[in-house]
Write an enzyme that holds these catalytic residues in place. Structure first.
Site, PDB file in Angstrom:
ATOM      1  N   GLN A 187      95.798 -97.645 -37.882  1.00 26.33           N
ATOM      2  CA  GLN A 187      95.631 -97.876 -36.456  1.00 26.33           C
ATOM      3  C   GLN A 187      96.517 -96.862 -35.747  1.00 26.33           C
ATOM      4  OE1 GLN A 187      94.137-100.842 -34.266  1.00 26.33           O
ATOM      5  NE2 GLN A 187      92.793 -99.972 -35.819  1.00 26.33           N
ATOM      6  N   TYR A 199      89.788-101.536 -33.357  1.00 29.39           N
ATOM      7  CA  TYR A 199      90.882-102.342 -33.920  1.00 29.39           C
ATOM      8  C   TYR A 199      90.707-102.516 -35.428  1.00 29.39           C
ATOM      9  CZ  TYR A 199      93.181-103.688 -29.515  1.00 29.39           C
ATOM     10  OH  TYR A 199      93.900-103.696 -28.341  1.00 29.39           O
ATOM     11  N   ARG A 220      89.509-111.274 -34.492  1.00 23.39           N
ATOM     12  CA  ARG A 220      89.537-109.870 -34.913  1.00 23.39           C
ATOM     13  C   ARG A 220      89.977-109.689 -36.364  1.00 23.39           C
ATOM     14  NH1 ARG A 220      93.420-110.486 -30.819  1.00 23.39           N
ATOM     15  NH2 ARG A 220      95.549-110.654 -31.617  1.00 23.39           N
ATOM     16  N   ASP A 221      89.960-108.445 -36.792  1.00 19.71           N
ATOM     17  CA  ASP A 221      90.469-107.980 -38.094  1.00 19.71           C
ATOM     18  C   ASP A 221      89.615-108.467 -39.270  1.00 19.71           C
ATOM     19  OD1 ASP A 221      92.435-107.196 -36.308  1.00 19.71           O
ATOM     20  OD2 ASP A 221      93.875-108.728 -36.921  1.00 19.71           O
ATOM     21  N   LEU A 246     101.949 -93.650 -32.012  1.00 20.43           N
ATOM     22  CA  LEU A 246     102.253 -94.909 -32.709  1.00 20.43           C
ATOM     23  C   LEU A 246     101.254 -95.209 -33.818  1.00 20.43           C
ATOM     24  CD1 LEU A 246     103.347 -98.253 -31.174  1.00 20.43           C
ATOM     25  CD2 LEU A 246     101.157 -98.200 -32.386  1.00 20.43           C
ATOM     26  N   GLU A 277      96.603-113.149 -37.383  1.00 21.84           N
ATOM     27  CA  GLU A 277      96.117-111.767 -37.387  1.00 21.84           C
ATOM     28  C   GLU A 277      95.993-111.297 -38.837  1.00 21.84           C
ATOM     29  OE1 GLU A 277      97.355-109.660 -33.285  1.00 21.84           O
ATOM     30  OE2 GLU A 277      98.951-109.655 -34.759  1.00 21.84           O
ATOM     31  N   ASN A 288     100.070 -98.414 -36.350  1.00 23.55           N
ATOM     32  CA  ASN A 288     100.296 -99.820 -36.718  1.00 23.55           C
ATOM     33  C   ASN A 288      99.483-100.179 -37.962  1.00 23.55           C
ATOM     34  OD1 ASN A 288      98.484 -99.786 -34.264  1.00 23.55           O
ATOM     35  ND2 ASN A 288      98.333-101.962 -34.585  1.00 23.55           N
ATOM     36  N   ASP A 289      98.616-101.142 -37.930  1.00 24.31           N
ATOM     37  CA  ASP A 289      98.079-101.720 -39.176  1.00 24.31           C
ATOM     38  C   ASP A 289      97.409-100.718 -40.116  1.00 24.31           C
ATOM     39  OD1 ASP A 289      98.560-103.730 -37.359  1.00 24.31           O
ATOM     40  OD2 ASP A 289      96.541-104.558 -37.431  1.00 24.31           O
TER      41      ASP A 289
HETATM   42  C1  FRU Z   1      97.941-106.487 -35.550  1.00 28.42           C
HETATM   43  C2  FRU Z   1      96.901-106.165 -34.494  1.00 28.42           C
HETATM   44  C3  FRU Z   1      95.537-106.596 -34.949  1.00 28.42           C
HETATM   45  C4  FRU Z   1      94.648-105.709 -34.140  1.00 28.42           C
HETATM   46  C5  FRU Z   1      95.423-104.411 -34.135  1.00 28.42           C
HETATM   47  C6  FRU Z   1      95.239-103.573 -32.911  1.00 28.42           C
HETATM   48  O1  FRU Z   1      99.056-105.674 -35.474  1.00 28.42           O
HETATM   49  O2  FRU Z   1      97.251-106.784 -33.271  1.00 28.42           O
HETATM   50  O3  FRU Z   1      95.292-107.973 -34.792  1.00 28.42           O
HETATM   51  O4  FRU Z   1      93.382-105.538 -34.698  1.00 28.42           O
HETATM   52  O5  FRU Z   1      96.772-104.774 -34.267  1.00 28.42           O
HETATM   53  O6  FRU Z   1      95.862-102.346 -33.073  1.00 28.42           O
END
Ligand code: FRU
Length: 497
Positions: A63, A106, A166-167, A44, A222, A46-47
């Site tokens: 990610q 993350y 986070r982030d 997978l 986020e 993601n970000d």
């Molecule tokens: C957004 C999120 C972020 C976090 C990351 C973890 O999609 O939830 O807030 O850092 O994905 O993979």
């Protein structure tokens, strides 16, 4: 296979190489795979993280959970490019392997500092009782591509936030560093953007929450992302649980933006004339967009095409999601964001074919019988027309991704994926509509890449992005209309990269 917590958080080195190879082959061989967008090698994605320009190259990290289509133990995978279009995978950059990121490296950002690329990211940590701790960590990428984590966190959570903190987005303004962080306020349980300032990246002043709206921004923000577009500050962010009365949206979680007039960093205030945030993308699947101000003076953005807490059809193939193409940001006269493909995207075009109004047979005008899985279609539909453009259609057009348009007095474009293959996330609707200016022609720049569509409307004034999972034999492109139809444009095959 059941995804137990133990399994999802198993350290990468406890998985065997053969399993990983199988997962990679599975992703690679999928008929739904994208061929000219960033996608996971396995598992997978993601970000987007750390989108930046350093050492003569563009960089973006993703990610990653490489062992399946689930949000397991996350790491950063490094992608590098010379043109924002062709990306090379340089492999794992940040693993979950220290006590400050044991349960996931993350999301975060990158900033060039002292000829190195400084990475700031959230270390996700769980204790024995599964209580969560968020550390904001640093790492340094040098010119040889070597990543070195800093031994201690840069920033720990202030006591006014919950575990949802986070982030980090690190930027430099004048001679100070500022970091914007997604947060949930402990007292009100509302979504916030926390702002901190430092001169040395180690000692931070808590400037409080960024004041950018009178509205409540849901229960958690986020991926806050502050960029300047045509000299105005623009906050791109994901307000989870945003009240639909504040801003209308249909996806499970929105990715929104607010254009400011001025950003007062030290006062943690963004002055804006915009009352409520707007959807960054009018489609089905964009989230966690990251943008940055590049040294070439332009602002570039890239999005995760995927949403949290949504099951995607490729989950059964053990991989999920992809990135959007890179989009160049500017502001329209009405102050809204314009997102366009970067000029280098045109280098992927092959075998252009001019298309234009032909004589309709049973109200159908075929544009391409076998358009393939990777193509771009740029078309202008004249004013005062009503019809449907079918993409990825079967021979009798009973199945297709439908673009239903009217450019008359009631001008609208509706993207309908009801008959576009495997259905998913239908509880969030199967259509998305964009209002158009009445009695004006409509410019569409459509990119299809396997299971991904990106539709740039009127030079990027709106973008509709989404996934669709149609049979690969559905390759027809055709217009239907009960009236005479005027259009012209070009169809190109797109190079696999
Ligand atoms: C957004 C999120 C972020 C976090 C990351 C973890 O999609 O939830 O807030 O850092 O994905 O993979």
């Amino acid at each position: 296979m059941e995804w137990t917590r133990e399994k999802r958080y198993l350290p990468y080195n406890q998985w065997d190489a053969e399993t990983l190879l199988q997962l990679q082959a599975q992703a690679n061989n999928s008929k739904y795979q994208v061929k000219y967008h960033i996608r996971p090698t396995s598992g997978l994605i993601n970000d987007p993280n750390g989108f930046s320009y350093y050492n003569g190259k563009w960089h973006v990290f993703y990610q990653s959970y490489p062992f399946g289509a689930t949000h397991g133990l996350k790491s950063w995978v490094h992608m590098q490019s010379s043109d924002l279009v062709h990306w090379e995978n340089l492999g794992l950059a940040l693993g979950a392997d220290t006590k400050y990121d044991s349960h996931g490296a993350y999301s975060g950002s990158a900033l060039v500092i002292d000829e190195k690329l400084f990475l700031m990211y959230t270390g996700n940590v769980r204790d024995k009782n599964w209580a969560r701790f968020s550390y904001q960590n640093g790492a340094i990428l040098d010119k040889d591509g070597q990543v070195t984590k800093l031994p201690e966190p840069l920033l720990t959570a202030p006591n006014h936030v919950t575990e949802h903190f986070r982030d980090p987005q690190l930027i430099k303004h004048r001679d100070q560093y500022y970091v914007f962080l997604g947060a949930q306020d402990k007292t009100t349980l509302s979504g916030q953007v926390a702002l901190f300032r430092s001169s040395d990246l180690h000692n931070w002043d808590d400037l409080g929450y960024l004041d950018f709206s009178d509205e409540v921004m849901g229960y958690m923000i986020e991926c806050p992302n502050l960029v300047f577009v045509d000299n105005k500050p623009v906050l791109i962010f994901c307000p989870q649980g945003l009240d639909h009365e504040v801003s209308a949206y249909e996806n499970i979680y929105p990715n929104m933006y607010i254009v400011g007039e001025q950003l007062k960093f030290d006062a943690a205030k963004m002055e804006t004339n915009q009352k409520s945030p707007l959807n960054l993308d009018a489609g089905f699947d964009v989230y966690a967009t990251q943008a940055f101000n590049a040294p070439d003076g332009k602002t570039y953005a890239i999005s995760w095409v995927g949403l949290p807490d949504i099951a995607y059809p490729t989950d059964t193939e053990n991989w999920a999601n992809c990135f959007s193409q890179v989009k160049q940001l500017s502001l329209a006269e009405d102050g809204t964001l314009i997102q366009r493909p970067v000029p280098e995207m045109a280098n992927l075009r092959h075998n252009g074919v001019n298309i234009r109004t032909s004589s309709a047979i049973n109200n159908v005008q075929v544009v391409q019988d076998t358009a393939g899985q990777q193509f771009e279609l740029k078309v202008t539909i004249a004013a005062n027309q009503v019809g449907t453009l079918h993409l990825a259609a079967n021979s009798n057009l009973s199945e297709s991704l439908k673009l239903v348009f009217s450019t008359d007095c009631d001008a609208r474009l509706t993207v309908d994926r009801t008959t576009a293959g495997i259905q998913y996330a239908t509880e969030y609707g199967t259509t998305r509509a964009v209002d158009l200016v009445a009695n004006e022609s409509l410019d569409l720049d459509i990119f299809i890449d396997g299971s991904l569509f990106e539709i740039f409307i009127n030079g990027g004034r709106q973008v509709v992005t989404g996934r669709f999972f149609a049979p690969t034999s559905n390759t027809k492109v055709a217009f239907t209309s009960t009236k005479a139809l005027g259009y012209s444009g070009t169809y190109w095959q797109i190079e696999h990269i």
